[in-house]
Design a protein around this motif. Structure first.
Motif, mmCIF file in Angstrom:
data_model
loop_
_atom_site.group_PDB
_atom_site.id
_atom_site.type_symbol
_atom_site.label_atom_id
_atom_site.label_comp_id
_atom_site.label_asym_id
_atom_site.label_seq_id
_atom_site.Cartn_x
_atom_site.Cartn_y
_atom_site.Cartn_z
ATOM 1 N N PRO A 197 51.377 49.278 79.039
ATOM 2 C CA PRO A 197 52.342 48.174 78.965
ATOM 3 C C PRO A 197 51.930 46.992 79.846
ATOM 4 C CG PRO A 197 53.476 50.267 79.238
ATOM 5 C CD PRO A 197 52.014 50.541 79.429
ATOM 6 N N GLU A 198 52.297 45.805 79.412
ATOM 7 C CA GLU A 198 51.919 44.584 80.110
ATOM 8 C C GLU A 198 52.378 44.591 81.564
ATOM 9 O OE1 GLU A 198 51.964 39.822 78.998
ATOM 10 O OE2 GLU A 198 53.476 41.149 78.148
ATOM 11 N N LYS A 199 53.550 45.182 81.837
ATOM 12 C CA LYS A 199 54.094 45.177 83.194
ATOM 13 C C LYS A 199 53.255 45.990 84.169
ATOM 14 C CE LYS A 199 57.208 49.110 82.334
ATOM 15 N NZ LYS A 199 56.479 50.037 83.232
ATOM 16 N N ASP A 200 52.423 46.913 83.648
ATOM 17 C CA ASP A 200 51.611 47.758 84.521
ATOM 18 C C ASP A 200 50.214 47.195 84.766
ATOM 19 O OD1 ASP A 200 53.569 49.650 84.885
ATOM 20 O OD2 ASP A 200 52.971 50.840 83.153
ATOM 21 N N ILE A 201 49.905 46.059 84.154
ATOM 22 C CA ILE A 201 48.562 45.493 84.284
ATOM 23 C C ILE A 201 48.187 45.198 85.738
ATOM 24 C CG2 ILE A 201 47.133 43.487 83.729
ATOM 25 C CD1 ILE A 201 48.415 43.446 80.982
ATOM 26 N N PRO A 202 49.106 44.643 86.569
ATOM 27 C CA PRO A 202 48.706 44.344 87.955
ATOM 28 C C PRO A 202 48.276 45.570 88.755
ATOM 29 C CG PRO A 202 50.694 43.148 87.379
ATOM 30 C CD PRO A 202 50.456 44.125 86.268
ATOM 31 N N ARG A 203 48.730 46.754 88.364
ATOM 32 C CA ARG A 203 48.392 47.973 89.101
ATOM 33 C C ARG A 203 47.181 48.691 88.519
ATOM 34 N NH1 ARG A 203 53.456 51.632 89.179
ATOM 35 N NH2 ARG A 203 53.501 51.097 86.963
ATOM 36 N N LEU A 204 46.626 48.150 87.441
ATOM 37 C CA LEU A 204 45.555 48.821 86.722
ATOM 38 C C LEU A 204 44.193 48.319 87.181
ATOM 39 C CD1 LEU A 204 44.802 50.723 84.326
ATOM 40 C CD2 LEU A 204 44.891 48.692 82.865
ATOM 41 N N GLY A 205 43.250 49.230 87.321
ATOM 42 C CA GLY A 205 41.887 48.855 87.696
ATOM 43 C C GLY A 205 40.908 49.916 87.234
ATOM 44 N N MET A 206 39.629 49.589 87.275
ATOM 45 C CA MET A 206 38.613 50.549 86.853
ATOM 46 C C MET A 206 38.616 51.796 87.738
ATOM 47 S SD MET A 206 37.078 49.418 84.146
ATOM 48 C CE MET A 206 35.603 50.428 84.114
ATOM 49 N N ASP A 207 39.158 51.680 88.964
ATOM 50 C CA ASP A 207 39.193 52.824 89.865
ATOM 51 C C ASP A 207 40.480 53.633 89.740
ATOM 52 O OD1 ASP A 207 40.775 50.813 90.850
ATOM 53 O OD2 ASP A 207 40.210 51.123 92.948
ATOM 54 N N SER A 208 41.379 53.243 88.835
ATOM 55 C CA SER A 208 42.612 54.018 88.629
ATOM 56 C C SER A 208 42.254 55.408 88.100
ATOM 57 C CB SER A 208 43.531 53.312 87.628
ATOM 58 O OG SER A 208 43.979 52.081 88.119
ATOM 59 N N ARG A 209 42.889 56.423 88.670
ATOM 60 C CA ARG A 209 42.647 57.795 88.212
ATOM 61 C C ARG A 209 43.416 58.035 86.916
ATOM 62 N NH1 ARG A 209 43.672 61.907 93.032
ATOM 63 N NH2 ARG A 209 42.925 63.305 91.377
ATOM 64 N N VAL A 210 42.799 58.783 85.998
ATOM 65 C CA VAL A 210 43.414 58.999 84.700
ATOM 66 C C VAL A 210 43.154 60.426 84.234
ATOM 67 C CG1 VAL A 210 41.367 58.110 83.500
ATOM 68 C CG2 VAL A 210 43.559 58.144 82.315
ATOM 69 N N SER A 211 44.135 60.981 83.549
ATOM 70 C CA SER A 211 43.994 62.280 82.896
ATOM 71 C C SER A 211 44.761 62.216 81.583
ATOM 72 C CB SER A 211 44.495 63.430 83.781
ATOM 73 O OG SER A 211 45.860 63.231 84.118
ATOM 74 N N ILE A 212 44.534 63.201 80.746
ATOM 75 C CA ILE A 212 45.107 63.199 79.401
ATOM 76 C C ILE A 212 45.956 64.450 79.206
ATOM 77 C CG2 ILE A 212 44.583 63.196 76.930
ATOM 78 C CD1 ILE A 212 43.888 60.598 78.416
ATOM 79 N N ARG A 213 47.122 64.255 78.580
ATOM 80 C CA ARG A 213 48.003 65.370 78.222
ATOM 81 C C ARG A 213 48.195 65.405 76.711
ATOM 82 N NH1 ARG A 213 53.045 64.362 82.427
ATOM 83 N NH2 ARG A 213 51.903 64.710 84.386
ATOM 84 N N SER A 214 48.454 66.605 76.209
ATOM 85 C CA SER A 214 48.780 66.777 74.788
ATOM 86 C C SER A 214 49.923 67.761 74.673
ATOM 87 C CB SER A 214 47.565 67.299 74.017
ATOM 88 O OG SER A 214 47.938 67.698 72.701
ATOM 89 N N THR A 215 50.854 67.477 73.777
ATOM 90 C CA THR A 215 51.975 68.396 73.562
ATOM 91 C C THR A 215 51.506 69.739 73.008
ATOM 92 O OG1 THR A 215 52.315 67.432 71.363
ATOM 93 C CG2 THR A 215 53.618 66.522 73.171
ATOM 94 N N LEU A 216 50.301 69.779 72.456
ATOM 95 C CA LEU A 216 49.767 71.044 71.939
ATOM 96 C C LEU A 216 49.346 71.983 73.061
ATOM 97 C CD1 LEU A 216 47.563 69.707 69.001
ATOM 98 C CD2 LEU A 216 49.890 70.602 68.899
ATOM 99 N N PHE A 217 49.114 71.423 74.261
ATOM 100 C CA PHE A 217 48.681 72.227 75.406
ATOM 101 C C PHE A 217 49.575 71.909 76.599
ATOM 102 C CE2 PHE A 217 45.003 71.056 72.778
ATOM 103 C CZ PHE A 217 44.671 72.324 72.294
ATOM 104 N N PRO A 218 50.849 72.357 76.570
ATOM 105 C CA PRO A 218 51.792 72.009 77.633
ATOM 106 C C PRO A 218 51.331 72.516 79.000
ATOM 107 C CG PRO A 218 52.668 73.749 76.207
ATOM 108 C CD PRO A 218 51.441 73.234 75.548
ATOM 109 N N GLY A 219 51.550 71.660 80.005
ATOM 110 C CA GLY A 219 51.200 72.031 81.369
ATOM 111 C C GLY A 219 49.734 71.861 81.702
ATOM 112 N N ARG A 220 48.951 71.348 80.751
ATOM 113 C CA ARG A 220 47.518 71.199 80.985
ATOM 114 C C ARG A 220 47.136 69.728 80.973
ATOM 115 N NH1 ARG A 220 42.678 74.764 78.390
ATOM 116 N NH2 ARG A 220 40.940 73.665 79.410
ATOM 117 N N GLU A 221 46.240 69.342 81.889
ATOM 118 C CA GLU A 221 45.724 67.977 81.921
ATOM 119 C C GLU A 221 44.207 68.017 81.799
ATOM 120 O OE1 GLU A 221 47.086 65.583 85.131
ATOM 121 O OE2 GLU A 221 49.186 65.672 84.524
ATOM 122 N N PHE A 222 43.670 67.095 81.001
ATOM 123 C CA PHE A 222 42.236 67.008 80.774
ATOM 124 C C PHE A 222 41.672 65.860 81.612
ATOM 125 C CE2 PHE A 222 44.151 68.912 77.085
ATOM 126 C CZ PHE A 222 43.291 69.955 76.749
#
Length: 325
Positions: A197-222
């Motif tokens: 979302p546009e409102k989160d752009i000021p907090r976003l950077g290439m060094d932001s940590r990221v992981s992925i979730r899927s409803t097919l694998f609850p409780g797990r982050e990739f």
């Protein structure tokens, strides 16, 4: 969910979709016109780099080899004549004008020979394969079938290791250059295309940590890492596209699968706060409440005072105790 006390970090939960890793995907098409003579791979096959996928029978390819061999013959003949001209020049038995003419002619033959060699390289032939072609030409006098010097069958090789995910090849079908016949992709890593979302752009950077979730694998982050951030905001969705590279070594995630990205922003954090899942907070008669389990089949309505929302959790300032559910 349980009322927990602990540290919360500043995160954003954003929608996304999985996609092929564009840096590890290859479309394979024919270099020449022809017909498919053999197919060596199918959907789902694991492919090595350089492994043949199919063979195209192409008179155009055979003609390119013949033109190369003819150019080589002219080049060799011209080279012999030029060396003779050099010897005559040293003996002052040839005019400078004639010597320069022969030199220019030899340079022209060399350019033609080199260009036709480059054409064969553009078809995927290696230096070793071109050397074998030249050797077959040398042995033509001893061969029973003189027509077998130029082979019309061109093998199309996979430029990368991966899995065949697309096939549009039928035995005997005509093919044209630039028509995709196979797609091979390394599915060990995928791209997650996230809409921030546009409102989160000021907090976003290439060094932001990221992981992925899927409803097919609850409780797990990739685990993932940001690879690129778009420089333009979508004028309709008011979101910024972020591309993250995701470890998919176990093959659980699939291209085109809907996912949720968890972006952890550097900086603000909350320590020792009570929190509940955001979805546990309800509104009843304009008051914020949660339902607290008192017995297995009994729940009590508890009015609460809320703090900030942090990711998918909401800070509770008053009304609940740690450990309640």
């Amino acid at each position: 969910g349980e009322v927990r006390r602990g540290e919360l970090t500043d995160v954003s939960l954003v929608p996304g979709v999985m996609a092929l890793n564009g840096n590890r995907t290859a479309h394979v098409s024919s270099y020449v016109h022809g017909r498919i003579a053999a197919i060596a791979a199918d959907l789902g096959n694991r492919i090595r780099k350089g492994q043949p996928l199919l063979t195209v029978n192409s008179p155009e390819y055979a003609q390119a080899q013949a033109e190369f061999l003819e150019a080589r013959t002219r080049f060799n003949l011209g080279q012999s004549e030029f060396r003779r001209a050099e010897a005559l020049r040293q003996a002052k038995a040839i005019e400078e004008k004639e010597y320069l003419r022969r030199q220019a002619e030899q340079e022209k033959l060399a350019a033609e020979y080199g260009a036709l060699g480059s054409k064969l390289h553009s078809y995927g032939l290696t230096h070793e394969e071109i050397d074998r072609l030249i050797e077959r030409c040398r042995l033509v006098e001893t061969q029973e079938y003189k027509c077998e010097v130029a082979d019309p069958n061109l093998a199309l090789l996979s430029p990368i290791a991966g899995t065949v995910i697309f096939r549009e090849a039928i035995l005997g079908a005509p093919v044209e250059p630039n028509t995709v016949l196979f797609t091979v992709s390394d599915l060990g890593t995928l791209w997650a295309l996230l809409d921030v979302p546009e409102k989160d752009i000021p907090r976003l950077g290439m060094d932001s940590r990221v992981s992925i979730r899927s409803t097919l694998f609850p409780g797990r982050e990739f685990p993932a890492r940001i690879g690129a951030i778009s420089q333009t905001v979508d004028d309709k969705l008011r979101t910024l596209r972020v591309r993250a590279e995701v470890d998919n070594s176990q093959g659980l995630l699939k291209p085109n699968m809907y996912v949720q990205g968890v972006l952890e922003h550097a900086g603000k954090a909350w320590t020792g706060v009570l929190s509940v899942p955001e979805e546990a907070v309800q509104t009843l008669e304009d008051e914020k409440i949660v339902f607290v389990r008192e017995k297995d089949d009994a729940f009590a309505v508890r009015q609460v005072r809320l703090g900030e929302r942090v990711g998918d959790r909401r800070i509770i300032l008053e009304g609940l105790a740690e450990g309640e559910i």
